[in-house]
Design a protein around this motif. Structure first.
Motif: not given
Length: 533
Positions: A223-247
């Motif tokens: 659900n991305f409707t009517g919200r700012k990107l910062s309200e729709c995505m957890d950038f802390t988890l996204l950063k951790l996710l990127w580390s696990f993707l590389k691994q």
């Protein structure tokens, strides 16, 4: 809501182990029956080539999301987490496109005398992977909110449908078209698994659960409707996710490196791959029954108890009992897993041939099969230790440590593939297992160094769990000598005598181990009961 993480982790592991052992015993018997009807060439195609495609896609598509999104679940903003998880579906589709092209156009195709359904088999894997990723958000929610029994039941449904469909079709076609039967079984099992998830949560959201944040099924979709990107995505988890993707890519190479080598470099023919896979599956029973459920539960437990970004010394000052418990549980798990690995190594040397004879008949018990299984028993020991050390490291490393670990994994992956290619060329299937032992050794050293550095300057040393008791080691050595002598004298003419000797020694060794580790089991029981109460 506040969750009893140790209680849930123990329940998850124990239910997984008990139900999987009971259910896998049935599938073990069925597979042993089917094995006598399917050619080794078709086994090589399905169990190595096609299952490698499935494990590659699923691991690269979802493993990083699971590890990132199951970190510190008490503080999740679930709208953001659900949105993040759904990115695994387009990622899976992209990986399917790349892998599908490689498997269909770049790799050598099986001869038409082996199977004419290889292309259909590849497409069945690609489609089933995308379908399975469509319920990934439900899996993570079930894990985070401790739906322990649900996960076990759905896994059993998955395996049951796959086994029933495959076995029925193989027997109906008298052992012919095993690749086609495998493909239909793959699609049927994944559809049943995914639908079961959605049906259960559709029913569960109808109930009025105050401590469950999802009230309708629509909340499990992005659900991305009517919200700012910062309200729709957890950038802390996204950063951790990127580390696990590389691994993840490097870890997948290390996990299935021997299959990639035999697939891409054709070091083994399809029939040889079939024998190797059967032996590998038989030797990996302990890993699937015991180690994997324990590792899954342990990762969740450690990820909730130990904070990634806070030094362990600071956490000891804040909550000393919490870290003491985590260190003690890690030590106990290492002691239990390494002991099981040592028992497998000891008794596997004299009973490898008998196990293969009972499982697949004379064809498997002769030739290279027994030597492969004997060598695999050594790999079980390394696998047992590596699983716990690696799950602890992955659950507690901060982002910078994960990135450093990823670089080390890149180097290790290159070395491992090179060693696998050299050893398999020189020694065939045995070379793959020896390369795996080297791989596990390097990974244990890496994670062991991390654990030692993390607890440096404290009163805890969880790696003490790798030191077995002297009486246990003496009992194992004596059992190994006696069972090897028993095999040489009684195997050909008096198999029952050989079995009785081994069974008696196994029982005595297990009793010695249980007596020596009574304190370990008392501690785990005490902690579990305290959390339960």
């Amino acid at each position: 809501m506040k969750k009893n993480f140790l209680k849930s982790s123990v329940e998850n592991a124990s239910l997984n182990i008990l139900l999987q052992v009971a259910f896998r015993c049935l599938t073990f018997v069925i597979n042993a029956f089917v094995l006598r009807h399917v050619s080794q060439n078709e086994l090589g195609v399905t169990n190595v080539r096609l299952l490698l495609l499935e494990s590659t896609i699923l691991f690269l598509s979802r493993e990083a999301f699971r590890r990132a999104c199951l970190t510190d679940t008490l503080h999740h903003h679930w709208l953001k987490v659900i949105n993040l998880i759904w990115f695994s579906v387009p990622l899976c589709a992209a990986i399917c496109g790349i892998c599908g092209y490689i498997w269909l156009h770049l790799l050598s195709q099986p001869d038409i005398t082996v199977t004419t359904y290889y292309e259909f088999g590849v497409w069945s894997i690609l489609i089933s992977c995308i379908i399975e990723l469509c319920c990934e958000q439900l899996y993570i929610v079930a894990q985070a909110f401790l739906f322990v029994k649900l996960q076990v039941v759905l896994e059993i449904i998955n395996v049951a449908v796959r086994t029933i469909v495959y076995t029925t079709m193989v027997l109906y076609w008298n052992g012919q078209n095993a690749v086609l039967a495998f493909s239909f079984a793959q699609l049927a099992s994944v559809i049943a698994y995914t639908m079961s998830f959605y049906i259960y949560f559709w029913y569960y959201t109808k109930k009025d659960k105050k401590d469950f944040p999802f009230k309708t099924m629509w909340e499990f979709f992005p659900n991305f409707t009517g919200r700012k990107l910062s309200e729709c995505m957890d950038f802390t988890l996204l950063k951790l996710l990127w580390s696990f993707l590389k691994q993840g890519f490097m870890k997948q190479l290390l996990t299935d490196g021997e299959r990639y080598v035999m697939t891409f470099f054709n070091t083994l023919k399809f029939d040889q791959q079939g024998v190797y896979d059967v032996v590998n599956n038989l030797g990996s029973l302990a890993a699937r029954f015991l180690f994997k459920p324990v590792e899954t539960a342990a990762y969740f437990y450690f990820s909730q108890l130990v904070q990634r970004e806070v030094p362990i010394q600071t956490q000891i000052k804040q909550d000393p009992n919490r870290i003491k418990e985590a260190a003690s549980v890690l030590e106990c798990l290492l002691r239990v897993n390494s002991s099981i690995g040592l028992i497998a190594l000891s008794f596997g040397q004299a009973y490898a041939k008998l196990a293969l004879f009972l499982y697949g008949g004379t064809a498997l018990a002769t030739g290279i099969g027994p030597a492969l299984l004997q060598m695999h028993c050594l790999a079980i020991l390394f696998l047992a230790v590596n699983g716990i050390t690696e799950c602890y490291a992955s659950a507690t490393m901060n982002v910078s440590e994960l990135n450093k670990y990823n670089v080390e994994m890149v180097i290790l992956s290159v070395i491992f593939l090179f060693i696998s290619l050299i050893f398999s060329t020189l020694f065939g299937g045995i070379g793959f297992i020896f390369a795996n032992c080297c791989n596990f050794t390097f990974r244990i050293i890496q994670c062991g160094r991390y654990i030692l550095s993390q607890y440096k300057g404290t009163n805890y040393n969880p790696l003490n769990g790798l030191r077995p008791k002297k009486s246990f080691i003496c009992c194992l050595m004596l059992s190994t000598v006696i069972t090897i002598y028993s095999e040489a004298k009684y195997y050909e003419e008096k198999k029952l005598t050989h079995v009785i000797i081994g069974g008696t020694l196994f029982l005595l060794t297990t009793l010695v181990w249980l007596y020596e580790e009574m304190a370990t089991f008392r501690f785990l029981t005490k902690v579990y009961c305290s959390k339960h109460n």
